[in-house]
Design an enzyme around this catalytic site. Structure first.
Site, PDB file in Angstrom:
ATOM      1  N   LYS A   1       0.819  -1.194   0.000  1.00 36.05           N
ATOM      2  CA  LYS A   1       0.000   0.000   0.000  1.00 36.05           C
ATOM      3  C   LYS A   1       0.859   1.253   0.000  1.00 36.05           C
ATOM      4  O   LYS A   1       0.404   2.347  -0.318  1.00 36.05           O
ATOM      5  CB  LYS A   1      -0.881   0.028   1.269  1.00 36.05           C
ATOM      6  CG  LYS A   1      -1.767  -1.170   1.414  1.00 36.05           C
ATOM      7  CD  LYS A   1      -2.455  -1.114   2.811  1.00 36.05           C
ATOM      8  CE  LYS A   1      -3.044  -2.448   3.157  1.00 36.05           C
ATOM      9  NZ  LYS A   1      -3.342  -2.577   4.569  1.00 36.05           N
ATOM     10  N   GLY A   2       2.110   1.102   0.407  1.00 32.02           N
ATOM     11  CA  GLY A   2       2.966   2.250   0.711  1.00 32.02           C
ATOM     12  C   GLY A   2       3.117   3.291  -0.381  1.00 32.02           C
ATOM     13  O   GLY A   2       3.284   4.468  -0.092  1.00 32.02           O
TER      14      GLY A   2
ATOM     15  N   ASP B   1       7.629   2.988  -2.474  1.00 35.50           N
ATOM     16  CA  ASP B   1       7.843   3.986  -1.415  1.00 35.50           C
ATOM     17  C   ASP B   1       9.276   3.972  -0.913  1.00 35.50           C
ATOM     18  O   ASP B   1       9.911   5.007  -0.773  1.00 35.50           O
ATOM     19  CB  ASP B   1       6.841   3.775  -0.259  1.00 35.50           C
ATOM     20  CG  ASP B   1       6.807   2.337   0.266  1.00 35.50           C
ATOM     21  OD1 ASP B   1       7.549   1.468  -0.262  1.00 35.50           O
ATOM     22  OD2 ASP B   1       6.034   2.067   1.205  1.00 35.50           O
TER      23      ASP B   1
ATOM     24  N   ASP C   1      14.603  -1.042   1.029  1.00 35.86           N
ATOM     25  CA  ASP C   1      15.358  -1.264   2.268  1.00 35.86           C
ATOM     26  C   ASP C   1      16.348  -2.407   2.029  1.00 35.86           C
ATOM     27  O   ASP C   1      17.486  -2.173   1.653  1.00 35.86           O
ATOM     28  CB  ASP C   1      14.335  -1.571   3.369  1.00 35.86           C
ATOM     29  CG  ASP C   1      14.955  -1.706   4.744  1.00 35.86           C
ATOM     30  OD1 ASP C   1      16.084  -1.223   4.936  1.00 35.86           O
ATOM     31  OD2 ASP C   1      14.312  -2.287   5.638  1.00 35.86           O
TER      32      ASP C   1
ATOM     33  N   VAL D   1      11.090   4.868   8.987  1.00 35.03           N
ATOM     34  CA  VAL D   1      10.354   6.084   8.655  1.00 35.03           C
ATOM     35  C   VAL D   1       8.870   5.798   8.428  1.00 35.03           C
ATOM     36  O   VAL D   1       8.498   4.688   8.051  1.00 35.03           O
ATOM     37  CB  VAL D   1      10.964   6.801   7.421  1.00 35.03           C
ATOM     38  CG1 VAL D   1      12.311   7.416   7.769  1.00 35.03           C
ATOM     39  CG2 VAL D   1      11.092   5.848   6.238  1.00 35.03           C
TER      40      VAL D   1
ATOM     41  N   ASP E   1       3.940   3.106   6.594  1.00 36.47           N
ATOM     42  CA  ASP E   1       3.228   2.809   7.839  1.00 36.47           C
ATOM     43  C   ASP E   1       4.117   2.226   8.920  1.00 36.47           C
ATOM     44  O   ASP E   1       5.197   1.706   8.655  1.00 36.47           O
ATOM     45  CB  ASP E   1       2.116   1.797   7.561  1.00 36.47           C
ATOM     46  CG  ASP E   1       2.678   0.391   7.283  1.00 36.47           C
ATOM     47  OD1 ASP E   1       3.525   0.272   6.387  1.00 36.47           O
ATOM     48  OD2 ASP E   1       2.285  -0.551   7.992  1.00 36.47           O
TER      49      ASP E   1
ATOM     50  N   ARG F   1       0.125   6.385   7.610  1.00 37.03           N
ATOM     51  CA  ARG F   1       0.284   6.533   6.156  1.00 37.03           C
ATOM     52  C   ARG F   1      -0.179   7.909   5.684  1.00 37.03           C
ATOM     53  O   ARG F   1       0.238   8.387   4.645  1.00 37.03           O
ATOM     54  CB  ARG F   1      -0.544   5.472   5.414  1.00 37.03           C
ATOM     55  CG  ARG F   1      -0.062   4.045   5.610  1.00 37.03           C
ATOM     56  CD  ARG F   1      -0.755   3.125   4.623  1.00 37.03           C
ATOM     57  NE  ARG F   1      -0.639   1.712   4.969  1.00 37.03           N
ATOM     58  CZ  ARG F   1       0.380   0.939   4.623  1.00 37.03           C
ATOM     59  NH1 ARG F   1       1.395   1.447   3.948  1.00 37.03           N
ATOM     60  NH2 ARG F   1       0.410  -0.331   4.966  1.00 37.03           N
TER      61      ARG F   1
HETATM   62  P1  IMP Z   1      12.613  -4.419   1.345  1.00 40.36           P
HETATM   63  O1  IMP Z   1      12.065  -5.673   0.742  1.00 40.36           O
HETATM   64  O2  IMP Z   1      13.390  -4.712   2.588  1.00 40.36           O
HETATM   65  O3  IMP Z   1      13.389  -3.554   0.388  1.00 40.36           O
HETATM   66  O4  IMP Z   1      11.398  -3.632   1.927  1.00 40.36           O
HETATM   67  C1  IMP Z   1      10.606  -2.843   1.189  1.00 40.36           C
HETATM   68  C2  IMP Z   1       9.285  -2.644   1.867  1.00 40.36           C
HETATM   69  O5  IMP Z   1       9.355  -2.689   3.288  1.00 40.36           O
HETATM   70  C3  IMP Z   1       8.784  -1.263   1.538  1.00 40.36           C
HETATM   71  O6  IMP Z   1       8.009  -1.287   0.379  1.00 40.36           O
HETATM   72  C4  IMP Z   1       8.011  -0.885   2.772  1.00 40.36           C
HETATM   73  O7  IMP Z   1       6.685  -1.326   2.638  1.00 40.36           O
HETATM   74  C5  IMP Z   1       8.666  -1.633   3.888  1.00 40.36           C
HETATM   75  N1  IMP Z   1       9.634  -0.778   4.627  1.00 40.36           N
HETATM   76  C6  IMP Z   1      10.982  -0.833   4.587  1.00 40.36           C
HETATM   77  N2  IMP Z   1      11.539   0.108   5.369  1.00 40.36           N
HETATM   78  C7  IMP Z   1      10.510   0.797   5.904  1.00 40.36           C
HETATM   79  C8  IMP Z   1      10.432   1.929   6.790  1.00 40.36           C
HETATM   80  O8  IMP Z   1      11.420   2.525   7.247  1.00 40.36           O
HETATM   81  N3  IMP Z   1       9.180   2.364   7.097  1.00 40.36           N
HETATM   82  C9  IMP Z   1       8.054   1.764   6.623  1.00 40.36           C
HETATM   83  N4  IMP Z   1       8.076   0.716   5.788  1.00 40.36           N
HETATM   84  C10 IMP Z   1       9.296   0.227   5.440  1.00 40.36           C
HETATM   85 MG    MG Z   2       6.083  -1.033   0.166  1.00 41.95          MG
END
Ligand code: IMP
Ligand code: MG
Length: 180
Positions: free
Chosen positions: A46-47, A103, A106, A156, A162, A168
């Site tokens: 949803k982000g 969004d 990470d 964040v 969220d 959000r």
């Molecule tokens: P990744 O798979 O670790 O790159 O994570 C990506 C997803 O994790 C993003 O699309 C967000 O939904 C969530 N996410 C990662 N870091 C944060 C944060 O600091 N705040 C909120 N959501 C996060």
């Molecule tokens: Mg996301």
């Protein structure tokens, strides 16, 4: 500063003005790069819903919009590494120039899964536009064509992001002090 009754105080990391200024720059770049192409913006739910709605309005091209619902986190601030499609695209992307709108990147696990999945659907091109990028947590490297802001390893919230499904709707990107 807003008082958050669950944990600490919410601090502003990126104001709405800064976010909007950067989105206008991204919009100009995307407009130049995608002229004459068959652009479809795909927002990762949803982000990305807030970022996508602002970004789409500063891209001066005919384009399509679709969404993909992914879940990589439970109600936790650490990655599970488990990615699930919980709502698929409504249209085929074969032959399209796909720009994935995210969004935050990470660990990179979510997008690396998504890009692999999309490649099986034979789009003409796939690129990524993320509002935020946390380089310190990379597990899987994915090529990020457009990045709004590189940020430190801080959890964040706001502007679509969220914490356990809340915050959000904050118009800015903030972080909660003492969250980790
Ligand atoms: P990744 O798979 O670790 O790159 O994570 C990506 C997803 O994790 C993003 O699309 C967000 O939904 C969530 N996410 C990662 N870091 C944060 C944060 O600091 N705040 C909120 N959501 C996060
Ligand atoms: Mg996301």
């Amino acid at each position: 500063m807003v008082k958050n009754n669950v944990t600490g105080e919410i601090k502003v990391l990126l104001s709405n003005d800064r976010i909007q200024a950067r989105i206008r720059e991204l919009g100009r770049e995307i407009t130049q790069n995608y002229r004459g192409k068959d652009l479809v913006l795909i927002g990762v739910l949803k982000g990305a819903f807030v970022f996508l709605s602002d970004l789409a309005r500063v891209i001066d091209l005919p384009l399509q919009i679709d969404f993909l619902g992914l879940s990589s986190y439970g109600d936790s601030t650490v990655t599970s590494g488990v990615v699930k499609i919980i709502h698929d695209l409504t249209r085929p992307i074969e032959g399209k120039d796909v720009l994935v709108v995210e969004d935050i990147v990470d660990t990179g696990l979510t997008l690396s899964y998504l890009i692999k999945n999309f490649m099986t659907r034979h789009p003409r091109s796939v690129n990524i536009c993320t509002l935020l990028y946390k380089p310190s947590n990379t597990i899987k490297t994915v090529p990020l064509k457009y990045v709004g802001f590189e940020i430190e390893d801080e959890f964040v919230i706001g502007y679509g992001l969220d914490l356990a499904e809340k915050y959000r709707n904050l118009p800015y990107i903030g972080y909660i002090e003492d969250q980790r």
